[in-house]
Design a protein around this motif. Sequence first.
Motif, short mmCIF file in Angstrom:
data_model
loop_
_atom_site.label_atom_id
_atom_site.label_comp_id
_atom_site.label_asym_id
_atom_site.label_seq_id
_atom_site.Cartn_x
_atom_site.Cartn_y
_atom_site.Cartn_z
N ARG A 28 -6.61 -23.81 43.90
CA ARG A 28 -7.74 -23.40 42.86
C ARG A 28 -8.93 -22.80 43.72
O ARG A 28 -9.84 -21.92 43.07
CB ARG A 28 -8.45 -24.59 42.14
CG ARG A 28 -7.30 -25.42 41.28
CD ARG A 28 -7.98 -26.48 40.56
NE ARG A 28 -8.84 -26.03 39.34
CZ ARG A 28 -8.32 -25.58 38.35
NH1 ARG A 28 -7.15 -25.36 38.21
NH2 ARG A 28 -9.42 -25.19 37.53
N PRO A 30 -10.36 -20.13 46.35
CA PRO A 30 -9.92 -18.86 46.70
C PRO A 30 -9.74 -18.90 48.30
O PRO A 30 -8.92 -18.30 48.77
CB PRO A 30 -10.86 -17.88 46.32
CG PRO A 30 -11.42 -18.39 45.25
CD PRO A 30 -11.40 -19.81 45.40
N SER A 33 -6.57 -20.27 49.10
CA SER A 33 -5.37 -19.44 49.05
C SER A 33 -5.45 -18.23 50.00
O SER A 33 -4.11 -17.87 50.43
CB SER A 33 -5.85 -18.38 47.56
OG SER A 33 -5.73 -19.22 46.25
N ALA A 34 -6.43 -17.76 50.60
CA ALA A 34 -6.62 -16.88 51.65
C ALA A 34 -5.78 -17.40 52.94
O ALA A 34 -5.25 -16.89 53.47
CB ALA A 34 -7.99 -16.38 51.94
N VAL A 76 -14.74 -13.14 49.40
CA VAL A 76 -14.63 -14.39 49.01
C VAL A 76 -15.95 -15.23 49.16
O VAL A 76 -16.49 -15.87 48.31
CB VAL A 76 -13.26 -15.22 49.23
CG1 VAL A 76 -13.67 -16.75 48.89
CG2 VAL A 76 -12.26 -14.87 48.71
N ARG B 26 -2.67 -15.89 37.54
CA ARG B 26 -4.03 -16.19 37.83
C ARG B 26 -4.98 -14.91 37.36
O ARG B 26 -4.74 -14.12 36.90
CB ARG B 26 -4.00 -15.81 39.49
CG ARG B 26 -3.46 -16.98 40.25
CD ARG B 26 -3.91 -18.34 39.93
NE ARG B 26 -5.15 -18.50 40.06
CZ ARG B 26 -5.84 -19.39 41.11
NH1 ARG B 26 -5.08 -19.70 41.99
NH2 ARG B 26 -6.98 -19.28 41.22
N ASN B 28 -8.19 -15.07 38.54
CA ASN B 28 -9.15 -14.91 39.79
C ASN B 28 -8.77 -13.39 40.39
O ASN B 28 -7.45 -13.40 40.77
CB ASN B 28 -9.31 -15.91 40.71
CG ASN B 28 -10.33 -15.65 41.72
OD1 ASN B 28 -10.58 -14.41 42.02
ND2 ASN B 28 -10.90 -16.54 42.21
N ILE B 30 -9.36 -11.74 42.71
CA ILE B 30 -9.10 -11.80 44.34
C ILE B 30 -7.85 -12.38 44.54
O ILE B 30 -7.07 -11.88 45.35
CB ILE B 30 -10.40 -12.53 45.06
CG1 ILE B 30 -11.44 -11.94 44.63
CG2 ILE B 30 -9.89 -12.58 46.46
CD1 ILE B 30 -12.58 -12.47 45.43
N VAL B 31 -7.24 -13.52 43.85
CA VAL B 31 -6.09 -14.05 44.21
C VAL B 31 -4.96 -13.29 43.73
O VAL B 31 -3.83 -12.94 44.30
CB VAL B 31 -5.99 -15.45 43.60
CG1 VAL B 31 -4.61 -16.26 43.76
CG2 VAL B 31 -6.98 -16.52 44.17
N MET B 34 -4.38 -10.75 46.56
CA MET B 34 -3.59 -11.41 47.50
C MET B 34 -2.00 -11.52 47.25
O MET B 34 -1.40 -11.22 48.12
CB MET B 34 -3.89 -12.97 47.89
CG MET B 34 -5.50 -13.03 48.49
SD MET B 34 -5.84 -14.67 48.34
CE MET B 34 -7.45 -14.63 48.90
#
Lengths: 229, 107
Positions: A28, A30, A33-34, A76, B26, B28, B30-31, B34
Amino acid sequence: MDFAISSILFYVFAAMTLICACAVIFSRNPVTSAMNMALCFAGTAALLFGMGAQFLGIVQIIVYAGAILVLFLFVVMMLDIRTEEEDNSFSVFRSLVRMAPGALVAGVFGSMICIAALKLPGATEWNNPLCTACDSIGELAIGEQEPTQVQQSGKYGAALPKLNPAVAAKVLNPAISDEEAAAATSMPDVKLLGQRLFTDYNVAFVILSFALLAGTVGAVALSRKIRKD
Amino acid sequence: MDIPLAHYLILSGLLFSIGLAGVLIRKNIIVVFMCLEMMLSAANLSLVAFSRANGVDGVPVYDPQVLALFVVAIAAAEVAIGLALIVAMFRARRTVSSASLNTLKED
């Protein structure tokens, strides 16, 4: 023995890549995630190294895990997305319903690719080193002409062809003698790639540099603050 | 090296479809971005696998690897542009949720 280790490493890194890719989707935060994306790219780079594409592996690490990851982390952390995360109230059923169509489409797509890859000629005739014993038993029962036939048809099931540094050295510099070529021990991967890049693909390479320039200018132009006067 | 080409293709397909799932699931943005990068690198993986498999006399065909290099370079340019667009979007909307992209004109 070393070939067995390299094939085990393939599966280790493949699992790591896939798990980190799933973690990119399902975390959840970011930033998490990165970070998982960086691990995923590191696994991909390891697989590229395993295939003997050293230059592309290095590029994968430098460009993806280095430059692109830092860019993502900057954005982010620069944007304050915490307000975003709080407003979607956590409900398992609702999130499952929301995910279902996308997961279904992607699942169908992924299984389609897997089935297509397994239906390729000879794809399932896998010469696993761990079950060579079973193969030899089968050969005894069937006869000798069977393995050559598998070798013929099973291009997709056979192992990737072994790299041959001697031939590569000869390709790179046809003037050298056979003895000098045979003395070559490592693949001149970067030299061969560079030779191809700067001869056959030189025009495309120059155009690519213009694309990068346009990208830089575009990024600056887009992220600049617009004055309201 | 005794991994068959089919396994590389399956891995690449699975990675691509995980990226596709991320793009579809998703919100978001930004995700989502990615996951797009993951899809590009999955394509690179199968390009390099084919480059090895179609090699002659133990020397890989280098055209797919050149293409993979171009993909990486274009991906870098695309990330720069895309993140600039996301920053511009965040300035306009104060959010990075793709669900908020539902009007053409700022009201």
